[in-house]
Design an enzyme around this catalytic site. Structure first.
Site, mmCIF file in Angstrom:
data_model
loop_
_atom_site.group_PDB
_atom_site.id
_atom_site.type_symbol
_atom_site.label_atom_id
_atom_site.label_comp_id
_atom_site.label_asym_id
_atom_site.label_seq_id
_atom_site.Cartn_x
_atom_site.Cartn_y
_atom_site.Cartn_z
ATOM 1 N N ARG A 78 0.870 -1.178 0.000
ATOM 2 C CA ARG A 78 0.000 0.000 0.000
ATOM 3 C C ARG A 78 0.905 1.226 0.000
ATOM 4 N NH1 ARG A 78 -2.985 2.907 4.349
ATOM 5 N NH2 ARG A 78 -4.904 3.797 3.479
ATOM 6 N N ASN A 155 -7.046 7.998 2.547
ATOM 7 C CA ASN A 155 -6.690 7.415 3.833
ATOM 8 C C ASN A 155 -7.525 8.006 4.964
ATOM 9 O OD1 ASN A 155 -4.706 5.828 5.542
ATOM 10 N ND2 ASN A 155 -4.423 7.874 6.404
ATOM 11 N N GLU A 156 -8.082 7.149 5.817
ATOM 12 C CA GLU A 156 -8.774 7.550 7.045
ATOM 13 C C GLU A 156 -9.554 8.851 6.840
ATOM 14 O OE1 GLU A 156 -5.785 7.511 10.116
ATOM 15 O OE2 GLU A 156 -5.333 5.399 9.802
ATOM 16 N N HIS A 222 -8.790 -0.051 9.714
ATOM 17 C CA HIS A 222 -7.475 0.111 10.334
ATOM 18 C C HIS A 222 -7.587 -0.289 11.795
ATOM 19 C CE1 HIS A 222 -6.083 3.253 7.119
ATOM 20 N NE2 HIS A 222 -6.468 2.102 6.598
ATOM 21 N N TYR A 224 -5.982 -0.445 15.371
ATOM 22 C CA TYR A 224 -5.014 -0.019 16.385
ATOM 23 C C TYR A 224 -5.654 -0.232 17.759
ATOM 24 C CZ TYR A 224 -2.319 1.867 12.475
ATOM 25 O OH TYR A 224 -1.601 1.995 11.309
ATOM 26 N N GLU A 251 -4.487 -1.255 7.598
ATOM 27 C CA GLU A 251 -3.382 -0.863 8.472
ATOM 28 C C GLU A 251 -3.562 -1.558 9.813
ATOM 29 O OE1 GLU A 251 -2.626 3.234 9.271
ATOM 30 O OE2 GLU A 251 -2.828 3.871 7.180
ATOM 31 N N TRP A 280 1.270 -1.496 9.069
ATOM 32 C CA TRP A 280 1.880 -0.162 9.070
ATOM 33 C C TRP A 280 3.135 -0.222 9.918
ATOM 34 C CZ3 TRP A 280 0.450 4.249 6.471
ATOM 35 C CH2 TRP A 280 1.245 5.381 6.736
#
Length: 452
Positions: A78, A155-156, A222, A224, A251, A280
């Site tokens: 990516r 992105n995001e 993503h 996290y 990610e 990531w």
């Protein structure tokens, strides 16, 4: 540099609505396509992403990263791009070069615009509509590359404010891209700094998918600190699987300022359920998340603990990645295919009790270069470490290694285990690999293995 996530609240919100299942689209032979919640390449072969993120727009000189990621086993990358609104614009010519680097190294390119990050909360962030302007402005670099490129719109695209319009804005962006001639598989990121703690993407994914005239959209979550338990990970990904909607972990990391993601479950569940993941990130992080670098200073021979985990650990890239079938039977365009069949691996000798053996294989060979692999196997007793030695007879040299520490004195090479692959049970094996060069001949050396 990856911007720090700003996650509001400590807990996930209550489930809001059911996801709508959708029908299967026709296979689009020109490039990637989606059917029954799965991603297929142009040959109709299922493709599961196993790769990482690479911050190309901030480190455009690091073009060797593409070859390094391939050597470490990745099948996709990516690539961070910029529209010019927050960071220096990547031109159509630069994007063409990025795609050529992916093709040369048999990687699938997921291209994303990073300027949308945290819109509504992050100063300077742009809308998805503005990101579409960028994609259409470089359409000449994309059209015709549908077999090798996936377009990740932005992105995001929202922070923790103003994300209620995510579904409408995302659907409209997809329709604009289609009207502008972008026929690639499109990837869309979740709001809430990509983590969708509000379940906005999850509960509107069916509607967004249906809005795509090509029915060729993949959703990207993503993971996290919001995803710090196995239950949260399996529930979120599992709902997409049940609804037959394509989902990718676009990610994730092993740690973060907002919490400690459960990377083991992310990787294990993804592998068990055919879900792609892209960690990531390769190198060059800043802003307090430098610990997410997989390689120190972009050096593939200096992987961090996170790099070792994602490339070489359980359910990691090296063990699970499968190259896209569109590259089958091809060779790197910068080299000449070998004219002779690579020699086969010699059979290992019978080890003494408690000893070990090693076998040598040339995995791939081209004019002037080759990829080698050595398999170390414990004898009838367990060992706690191993050392493999050999001497090249034809002047071969090694330029890059993984899964072992290799040193040499002239033609004599010594490979020692690293921390995570030294202990082997009776009869158990492990492998390490390397890239090398040769000129004239490339005969297979004899190996010795010594336990330690």
């Amino acid at each position: 540099m990856k911007k720090l996530l700003s996650v509001a609240g400590a807990a996930l919100l209550t489930v809001l609505a059911a996801i709508f299942a959708v029908g299967q689209p026709a296979h689009a032979a020109a490039g990637f396509s989606v059917s029954n919640g799965r991603l297929y390449d142009a040959n109709g072969t299922e493709f599961v992403m196993r790769g990482v993120n690479h911050a190309h727009t901030w480190y455009p000189q690091q073009t060797s990263s593409f070859a390094n990621l391939k050597a470490l086993g990745a099948n996709s990358v990516r690539v961070v791009l910029a529209s010019g609104d927050r960071w220096a614009r990547n031109s159509a010519a630069d994007v063409t070069n990025v795609i050529s680097l992916c093709q040369a190294n048999k990687l699938i390119c997921v291209l994303e615009v990073h300027d949308t990050t945290g819109y509504g909360e992050q100063s300077g962030a742009i809308t998805l509509d503005r990101a579409v302007d960028y994609w259409l402005s470089i359409a000449g670099a994309l059209v015709g590359q549908e077999k090798y490129v996936i377009v990740n719109i932005g992105n995001e695209p929202y922070g923790n404010q103003g994300y209620a319009t995510w579904a409408t804005d995302t659907a409209n962006a997809i329709k604009r891209l289609r009207a502008g001639g972008i026929n690639h598989t499109i990837m869309v990121d979740a709001p809430n700094w990509g983590q969708d703690w509000s379940f906005t993407m999850r509960d509107n994914a069916g509607t967004v998918f249906t809005a795509d005239p090509a029915k060729n959209t993949v959703f990207s979550i993503h993971m996290y600190g919001v995803f710090d338990t196995a239950a949260e990970i399996t529930d979120y990904l599992g709902r997409f699987r049940t609804a037959k909607l394509p989902i990718v972990v676009g990610e994730f990391g092993f740690d973060h300022s907002d919490g400690n993601p459960d990377e083991d479950t992310i990787m294990a569940y993804s592998q068990a359920n055919g879900i792609g993941y892209l960690g990531w990130s390769w190198s060059g992080n800043g802003g307090g998340v430098e610990y997410l670098d997989m390689a120190t200073n972009f050096d593939p021979n200096n992987l961090t603990s996170w790099g070792q985990r994602i490339f070489n650990g359980a359910n990691g890239i090296r063990a699970t990645a499968r190259e896209a079938s569109v590259y089958s039977g091809t060779t790197p365009p910068t080299t000449t295919p070998p004219t002779t069949t690579p020699p086969s691996s010699p059979p290992p000798t019978t080890p003494p009790a408690g000893g070990c053996t090693a076998g040598y294989t040339i995995v791939n060979s081209w004019q002037g270069g080759f990829q080698g692999e050595v398999k170390a196997t414990a004898g009838p007793s367990a060992i706690t470490g191993w050392t493999v030695r050999w001497t090249f007879a034809n002047g071969q040299t090694i330029s890059q290694t993984w899964n072992a520490t290799i040193s040499n004195s002239g033609a004599a090479y010594t490979a020692r285990n690293v921390d995570y692959n030294g202990g082997l049970g009776a009869g158990a094996s492990t492998s390490f690999g390397f890239l090398g060069s040769w000129n004239g001949s490339n005969t297979t050396p004899s190996l010795t293995c010594t336990p330690s």
